[in-house]
Design a protein around this motif. Structure first.
Motif, PDB file in Angstrom:
ATOM      1  N   ILE A  45       0.880  -1.168   0.000  1.00  0.00           N
ATOM      2  CA  ILE A  45       0.000   0.000   0.000  1.00  0.00           C
ATOM      3  C   ILE A  45       0.921   1.223   0.000  1.00  0.00           C
ATOM      4  O   ILE A  45       1.808   1.347   0.841  1.00  0.00           O
ATOM      5  CB  ILE A  45      -0.903   0.049   1.256  1.00  0.00           C
ATOM      6  N   GLU A  46       0.697   2.099  -0.957  1.00  0.00           N
ATOM      7  CA  GLU A  46       1.482   3.322  -1.045  1.00  0.00           C
ATOM      8  C   GLU A  46       0.667   4.463  -0.424  1.00  0.00           C
ATOM      9  O   GLU A  46      -0.550   4.498  -0.561  1.00  0.00           O
ATOM     10  CB  GLU A  46       1.767   3.615  -2.517  1.00  0.00           C
ATOM     11  N   THR A 102      -4.211   6.958   0.189  1.00  0.00           N
ATOM     12  CA  THR A 102      -3.741   5.599  -0.025  1.00  0.00           C
ATOM     13  C   THR A 102      -3.808   5.253  -1.507  1.00  0.00           C
ATOM     14  O   THR A 102      -4.644   5.767  -2.249  1.00  0.00           O
ATOM     15  CB  THR A 102      -4.568   4.575   0.778  1.00  0.00           C
ATOM     16  N   LEU A 103      -2.940   4.361  -1.915  1.00  0.00           N
ATOM     17  CA  LEU A 103      -2.916   3.863  -3.280  1.00  0.00           C
ATOM     18  C   LEU A 103      -2.573   2.375  -3.202  1.00  0.00           C
ATOM     19  O   LEU A 103      -1.459   2.010  -2.829  1.00  0.00           O
ATOM     20  CB  LEU A 103      -1.876   4.616  -4.103  1.00  0.00           C
ATOM     21  N   GLY A 104      -3.530   1.558  -3.492  1.00  0.00           N
ATOM     22  CA  GLY A 104      -3.317   0.110  -3.427  1.00  0.00           C
ATOM     23  C   GLY A 104      -4.530  -0.627  -2.898  1.00  0.00           C
ATOM     24  O   GLY A 104      -4.740  -1.791  -3.206  1.00  0.00           O
ATOM     25  N   GLU A 107     -10.271   3.945  -2.019  1.00  0.00           N
ATOM     26  CA  GLU A 107      -9.020   4.449  -1.467  1.00  0.00           C
ATOM     27  C   GLU A 107      -9.383   5.453  -0.384  1.00  0.00           C
ATOM     28  O   GLU A 107     -10.506   5.960  -0.347  1.00  0.00           O
ATOM     29  CB  GLU A 107      -8.159   5.122  -2.545  1.00  0.00           C
ATOM     30  N   LEU A 108      -8.451   5.718   0.515  1.00  0.00           N
ATOM     31  CA  LEU A 108      -8.712   6.567   1.679  1.00  0.00           C
ATOM     32  C   LEU A 108      -7.920   7.872   1.605  1.00  0.00           C
ATOM     33  O   LEU A 108      -6.793   7.894   1.098  1.00  0.00           O
ATOM     34  CB  LEU A 108      -8.331   5.812   2.952  1.00  0.00           C
ATOM     35  N   VAL A 109      -8.523   8.942   2.139  1.00  0.00           N
ATOM     36  CA  VAL A 109      -7.906  10.263   2.153  1.00  0.00           C
ATOM     37  C   VAL A 109      -8.003  10.838   3.567  1.00  0.00           C
ATOM     38  O   VAL A 109      -9.102  11.001   4.095  1.00  0.00           O
ATOM     39  CB  VAL A 109      -8.624  11.234   1.184  1.00  0.00           C
ATOM     40  N   GLY A 150      -2.000   2.497   6.178  1.00  0.00           N
ATOM     41  CA  GLY A 150      -1.822   1.230   5.473  1.00  0.00           C
ATOM     42  C   GLY A 150      -2.686   0.130   6.058  1.00  0.00           C
ATOM     43  O   GLY A 150      -3.287  -0.659   5.328  1.00  0.00           O
ATOM     44  N   VAL A 151      -2.760   0.078   7.384  1.00  0.00           N
ATOM     45  CA  VAL A 151      -3.618  -0.912   8.056  1.00  0.00           C
ATOM     46  C   VAL A 151      -5.069  -0.716   7.630  1.00  0.00           C
ATOM     47  O   VAL A 151      -5.776  -1.675   7.304  1.00  0.00           O
ATOM     48  CB  VAL A 151      -3.479  -0.807   9.593  1.00  0.00           C
TER      49      VAL A 151
END
Length: 193
Positions: free
Chosen positions: A35-36, A50-52, A75-77, A95-96
């Protein structure tokens, strides 16, 4: 163009930045693809995206066979005030959260309350997050895949998480608004509920 390339282009386009102007970090968990986390400066704000998480569709873990194409993707912001020192652990915490669908079979959606069981970042009073709708447009993928949605991440204290469980997400958001709480301040206190 792959899913993650489209998602990266969508978020960079939304904020009007190019890849060279974005800091990145990566986190990997056993059995889950990396996860990036993109760090995007935006005036007095910093966005962590997040990216992944959208690499694969989210699905019910009870399903006998997961659909590799159809299903919600997200994805989350997390947006915080720039200049406030955010300590170690934030990249891991995000990432979690982004890996939760792969690890626990949770489908990320607006108004979902996710409990980390530990601080979101070192020294934070926030051990849970509330997800919400983002103003970042969905990224459309080739048919028959569902689009990728962006969900906001709002850190919440244990007291606020309990409030969401009893009264709901809308009630907590109303309490924040009435109290004038800046939910983007990582040093904020809990709402008086």
């Amino acid at each position: 163009m792959g899913v993650l390339d489209r998602v990266r282009a969508g978020v960079l386009g939304h904020f009007g930045v190019d890849a060279a102007g974005v800091d990145t970090a990566s986190v990997t968990f056993l059995g889950v693809e990396p996860i990036e986390i993109l760090r995007i400066l935006d005036g007095e704000l910093v966005h962590y995206v997040t990216l992944g998480g959208s690499r694969h569709p989210m699905g019910d873990p009870a399903d006998a066979l997961a659909d590799p194409v159809r299903g919600p993707r997200a994805e989350l912001v997390l947006t915080l005030r720039h200049g406030v020192a955010v300590t170690a652990g934030l990249v891991r915490g995000l990432g979690v959260l982004a890996a939760t669908p792969s690890v626990e079979g949770v489908v990320l959606r607006s108004d979902a309350l996710l409990d980390l069981g530990e601080p979101l970042f070192s020294g934070a009073p926030f051990t849970a997050v509330l997800l919400g709708d983002s103003d970042i447009p969905e990224v459309v993928l080739p048919e028959p895949a569902d689009p990728v949605r962006y969900l906001t991440v709002t850190p919440v204290t244990a007291t606020e998480a309990a409030w969401v469980r009893v009264r709901g997400a809308a009630a907590l958001r109303e309490a924040w608004a009435e109290a004038g709480i800046d939910i983007r301040d990582p040093e904020r206190g809990a709402a008086t509920l």
